[in-house]
Design a protein around this motif. Structure first.
Motif, mmCIF file in Angstrom:
data_model
loop_
_atom_site.group_PDB
_atom_site.id
_atom_site.type_symbol
_atom_site.label_atom_id
_atom_site.label_comp_id
_atom_site.label_asym_id
_atom_site.label_seq_id
_atom_site.Cartn_x
_atom_site.Cartn_y
_atom_site.Cartn_z
ATOM 1 N N ASP A 1 20.936 -0.665 -7.690
ATOM 2 C CA ASP A 1 20.984 -0.924 -6.248
ATOM 3 C C ASP A 1 20.870 0.371 -5.446
ATOM 4 O OD1 ASP A 1 21.154 -3.646 -6.620
ATOM 5 O OD2 ASP A 1 23.329 -3.755 -6.246
ATOM 6 N N LYS A 2 21.511 1.443 -5.925
ATOM 7 C CA LYS A 2 21.397 2.737 -5.245
ATOM 8 C C LYS A 2 19.942 3.207 -5.229
ATOM 9 C CE LYS A 2 25.934 4.506 -6.641
ATOM 10 N NZ LYS A 2 26.592 5.534 -7.487
ATOM 11 N N ILE A 3 19.293 3.115 -6.384
ATOM 12 C CA ILE A 3 17.895 3.541 -6.490
ATOM 13 C C ILE A 3 17.009 2.663 -5.614
ATOM 14 C CG2 ILE A 3 15.927 3.695 -8.077
ATOM 15 C CD1 ILE A 3 18.033 4.449 -10.260
ATOM 16 N N LYS A 4 17.241 1.366 -5.641
ATOM 17 C CA LYS A 4 16.455 0.433 -4.832
ATOM 18 C C LYS A 4 16.603 0.758 -3.346
ATOM 19 C CE LYS A 4 15.963 -4.513 -3.892
ATOM 20 N NZ LYS A 4 16.505 -5.840 -4.176
ATOM 21 N N ASN A 5 17.824 1.026 -2.898
ATOM 22 C CA ASN A 5 18.050 1.367 -1.495
ATOM 23 C C ASN A 5 17.385 2.678 -1.117
ATOM 24 O OD1 ASN A 5 19.527 -0.954 -0.975
ATOM 25 N ND2 ASN A 5 21.482 0.002 -1.438
ATOM 26 N N GLU A 6 17.427 3.652 -2.019
ATOM 27 C CA GLU A 6 16.787 4.933 -1.733
ATOM 28 C C GLU A 6 15.274 4.777 -1.622
ATOM 29 O OE1 GLU A 6 16.554 9.409 -3.633
ATOM 30 O OE2 GLU A 6 18.299 8.167 -4.048
ATOM 31 N N ILE A 7 14.688 3.993 -2.505
ATOM 32 C CA ILE A 7 13.247 3.742 -2.449
ATOM 33 C C ILE A 7 12.892 2.984 -1.177
ATOM 34 C CG2 ILE A 7 11.353 2.438 -3.523
ATOM 35 C CD1 ILE A 7 12.614 3.219 -6.249
ATOM 36 N N GLN A 8 13.694 1.990 -0.826
ATOM 37 C CA GLN A 8 13.435 1.210 0.380
ATOM 38 C C GLN A 8 13.495 2.105 1.617
ATOM 39 O OE1 GLN A 8 15.787 -2.335 0.401
ATOM 40 N NE2 GLN A 8 14.359 -3.419 1.698
ATOM 41 N N THR A 9 14.457 3.019 1.661
ATOM 42 C CA THR A 9 14.551 3.960 2.768
ATOM 43 C C THR A 9 13.331 4.875 2.797
ATOM 44 O OG1 THR A 9 16.962 3.914 2.697
ATOM 45 C CG2 THR A 9 15.960 5.800 3.775
ATOM 46 N N ALA A 10 12.917 5.355 1.638
ATOM 47 C CA ALA A 10 11.754 6.240 1.561
ATOM 48 C C ALA A 10 10.475 5.528 1.985
ATOM 49 C CB ALA A 10 11.605 6.789 0.141
ATOM 50 N N PHE B 1 2.955 6.876 2.079
ATOM 51 C CA PHE B 1 2.233 8.140 1.954
ATOM 52 C C PHE B 1 0.920 8.090 2.728
ATOM 53 C CE2 PHE B 1 4.496 8.731 -2.309
ATOM 54 C CZ PHE B 1 5.499 9.497 -1.731
ATOM 55 N N GLU B 2 0.223 6.962 2.640
ATOM 56 C CA GLU B 2 -1.035 6.832 3.382
ATOM 57 C C GLU B 2 -0.787 6.922 4.885
ATOM 58 O OE1 GLU B 2 -2.860 3.209 2.055
ATOM 59 O OE2 GLU B 2 -3.408 4.072 0.117
ATOM 60 N N ALA B 3 0.290 6.304 5.362
ATOM 61 C CA ALA B 3 0.618 6.372 6.789
ATOM 62 C C ALA B 3 0.964 7.801 7.196
ATOM 63 C CB ALA B 3 1.783 5.432 7.108
ATOM 64 N N LEU B 4 1.695 8.510 6.351
ATOM 65 C CA LEU B 4 2.029 9.901 6.657
ATOM 66 C C LEU B 4 0.786 10.774 6.679
ATOM 67 C CD1 LEU B 4 5.317 10.380 4.611
ATOM 68 C CD2 LEU B 4 5.081 10.294 7.095
ATOM 69 N N GLY C 1 10.181 3.572 4.424
ATOM 70 C CA GLY C 1 10.109 3.603 5.880
ATOM 71 C C GLY C 1 9.543 2.342 6.505
ATOM 72 N N GLY C 2 9.883 1.190 5.948
ATOM 73 C CA GLY C 2 9.402 -0.074 6.504
ATOM 74 C C GLY C 2 8.031 -0.493 5.994
ATOM 75 N N LYS C 3 7.409 0.327 5.163
ATOM 76 C CA LYS C 3 6.087 -0.013 4.607
ATOM 77 C C LYS C 3 6.270 -0.860 3.351
ATOM 78 C CE LYS C 3 3.932 2.511 7.614
ATOM 79 N NZ LYS C 3 3.238 1.899 8.713
ATOM 80 N N ALA C 4 5.184 -1.521 2.932
ATOM 81 C CA ALA C 4 5.242 -2.422 1.780
ATOM 82 C C ALA C 4 5.435 -1.685 0.462
ATOM 83 C CB ALA C 4 3.965 -3.261 1.719
ATOM 84 N N SER C 5 5.028 -0.423 0.391
ATOM 85 C CA SER C 5 5.155 0.349 -0.846
ATOM 86 C C SER C 5 5.248 1.830 -0.503
ATOM 87 C CB SER C 5 3.947 0.111 -1.757
ATOM 88 O OG SER C 5 2.784 0.650 -1.147
#
Length: 145
Positions: A50-59, A70-73, A61-65
């Motif tokens: 769950d910690k890893i999942k939350n960190e990935i979800q935060t990274a 990275f493409e948006a950045l 930034g509201g994008k699907a993946s």
């Protein structure tokens, strides 16, 4: 019906029932030791996942993946080299698509004191860099949107 008490801890082993163990159930019964060990490990792994999942979800930034993030950045942050063209300015193209961005520029060679003040005119798909000192040397830009 009761449930085995769990704690999010990693146990280095799982209890093995021995042929001499009395077959006792209950909260402290030997028959539930292995089950408690595995339940604790499972809860520990779930907590870490769950910690890893939350960190990935935060990274993301509201994008699907993460790739979409990275493409948006990449679309909103660019950098590159250009050559100052003195007081007439030099235009640099980009794909940002709006004028709500910041441009940082710097000379990448000695200006000999000829850079002067820098002025940047922003457009949706370009910006123009002017300098009052007439410097016509190498520079680098960074766009932050």
């Amino acid at each position: 019906m009761a449930y085995v008490a769990e704690s999010a801890t990693w146990k280095n082993g799982v209890y093995q029932l021995e042929t001499t163990d009395p077959l006792l159930g209950g909260a402290n019964g030997v028959m539930n030791e292995a089950i408690k060990d595995l339940a604790c490990r499972t809860l520990y792994l779930k907590t870490e996942q769950d910690k890893i999942k939350n960190e990935i979800q935060t990274a993301r930034g509201g994008k699907a993946s993460l790739n979409a993030r990275f493409e948006a950045l990449e679309m909103t942050s660019k950098q590159g080299d250009f050559t100052f063209n003195g007081t007439t300015g030099v235009t640099v193209s980009h794909t940002i698509g709006n004028t709500n961005y910041v441009v940082n520029v710097a000379a990448t060679a000695s200006t000999g004191g000829d850079l002067g003040d820098i002025y940047i005119s922003r457009g949706a798909y370009y910006f123009t860099v002017y300098n009052t000192g007439g410097y016509k040397g190498n520079g680098r830009y960074q766009i932050l949107n």
